[in-house]
Design a protein around this motif. Structure first.
Motif, short mmCIF file in Angstrom:
data_model
loop_
_atom_site.label_atom_id
_atom_site.label_comp_id
_atom_site.label_asym_id
_atom_site.label_seq_id
_atom_site.Cartn_x
_atom_site.Cartn_y
_atom_site.Cartn_z
N TYR A 43 0.85 -1.20 0.00
CA TYR A 43 0.00 0.00 0.00
C TYR A 43 0.88 1.25 0.00
O TYR A 43 0.89 2.04 0.93
N THR A 71 0.19 -0.51 -5.04
CA THR A 71 -0.50 0.71 -5.45
C THR A 71 0.31 1.90 -4.97
O THR A 71 0.84 1.90 -3.85
N GLU A 73 -1.08 5.04 -5.18
CA GLU A 73 -2.08 6.11 -5.06
C GLU A 73 -2.24 6.67 -3.65
O GLU A 73 -2.31 7.89 -3.49
N GLY A 338 -9.11 1.03 -7.00
CA GLY A 338 -7.70 1.41 -7.05
C GLY A 338 -6.99 0.88 -8.27
O GLY A 338 -7.48 -0.01 -8.96
N ARG A 339 -5.82 1.45 -8.52
CA ARG A 339 -4.96 0.99 -9.60
C ARG A 339 -3.73 0.34 -8.98
O ARG A 339 -3.07 0.94 -8.14
N VAL A 340 -3.45 -0.88 -9.37
CA VAL A 340 -2.34 -1.64 -8.80
C VAL A 340 -1.48 -2.21 -9.92
O VAL A 340 -1.93 -2.38 -11.05
#
Length: 351
Positions: A43, A71, A73, A338-340
């Motif tokens: 994270y 991610t 973000e 989310g973008r991972v």
């Protein structure tokens, strides 16, 4: 009956020192179960977690037993959003949260397979009643069917910080008709002991707090004002908890206020309306209001305790409201977005 696919899921933000000890041990202690996957969500760690996984876990990545997602973000650790994203990435029929500081013990995946094969209307927990203090670092351990988790909207993402977020999840799983099943084998619940402050050090509150003020109202009540670096604020009144709980206080109903703040010389304005005057001794006094001043408190240790307890108090308020409403589904139609990046190279969007 075939073996159930088990996803052992861990989210980590700047806890490499724990992952180095737990993750290899957990994989080795469960690799004999053929239908297990370990899902690690990085994270947005900044402590070298990605490099460590590349250098030390390649054999597990290539075999497919370990799936690594990262991610970039989030700026802060969000325990409900991170879990929701993590569990949506898992592909198992059974998902189990295993915190970065937890050891699964030998045969945990096989244990979950046996339990859920014999009981399809349960969720598995460590010790929701907190009866055994020595298990306190394993309170976050739970497992349930992925379809059940998704059907209730996962964890409530309005509960951003530490405290009560898993209890709320269990309440809603119970509303779905699932029964609590407690892990009795403490060999499956070992964990690395550490201070509570480490649990919250990457969260919004401590990383974004600018100033904290307290106004004394009476012997059993205070008004709190938090000014954050992003120019948001929270203000509330807290009173003594009259019901015996683990909480030091509770929110006065209807007193929680959120908005934006600005500063101009000696003046602090909330929502561009309420004006507070600063004084040299750290006081903050509302214009045209004589009910007392806010006193600034900047002791770091005290602020850590406030951060931990305040998040418990606010989350517990939401927990109580969800109970009153008999809520089943939270977060609306979308959660865990989310973008991972998968295994360092494949971009995945989760909606």
């Amino acid at each position: 009956m075939g073996l159930l696919k088990i996803s052992i899921c861990t989210v980590c933000m700047n806890r490499l020192h724990h992952i180095m000890q737990t993750l290899p041990a957990n994989i080795e202690n469960n690799k004999d179960y053929p239908e297990v996957e370990f899902v690690l969500l990085d994270y947005n760690s900044s402590d070298g977690l990605e490099e460590w996984v590349k250098d030390n876990m390649d054999i597990y990545l290539k075999s497919g037993v370990l799936k690594y997602y990262r991610t970039e973000e989030p700026a802060f650790f969000d325990r409900t959003h991170s879990r929701n994203l993590l569990f949506k990435l898992a592909t198992g029929e059974i998902i189990s949260n295993v915190d970065a500081d937890n050891f699964t013990g030998i045969g945990y995946a096989a244990y979950l397979n046996e339990v859920f094969s014999n009981n399809n209307d349960i969720y598995v927990v460590a010790d929701t009643k907190k009866r055994y203090y020595f298990l306190r670092n394993a309170f976050g351990r739970f497992a349930c069917q992925k379809k059940d988790y998704l059907s209730i909207g996962g964890m409530d993402e309005t509960m951003k910080s530490y405290g009560s977020e898993t209890i709320d999840l269990y309440e809603r799983l119970s509303n779905l008709g699932r029964k609590e099943y407690v892990i009795r084998n403490t060999n499956l619940l070992k964990a690395i002991s550490h201070a509570d402050e480490e649990r919250i050090e990457n969260e919004f509150f401590l990383k974004n707090i600018d100033r904290f003020y307290n106004k004394y109202l009476s012997y059993d009540s205070s008004e709190l004002l938090f000014l954050f670096k992003d120019h948001s604020y929270e203000k509330c009144k807290i009173v003594s908890e009259l019901v015996e709980t683990h909480l030091p206080a509770t929110l006065l109903e209807g007193s929680l206020e959120k908005g934006t703040w600005s500063e101009d010389g000696e003046n602090v304005r909330l929502n561009n309306s309420k004006n507070y005057k600063k004084s040299d001794n750290g006081r903050l006094t509302e214009s045209d209001n004589n009910d007392g001043a806010f006193y600034q408190i900047d002791d770091a240790r005290f602020l850590q305790n406030v951060a931990k307890n305040y998040s418990f108090i606010v989350n517990n308020d939401k927990l109580i409201q969800n109970k009153k409403d008999k809520s089943l589904v939270v977060n609306g139609e979308s959660f865990g977005k989310g973008r991972v990046t998968y295994n360092f190279e494949t971009l995945v969007n989760i909606s």
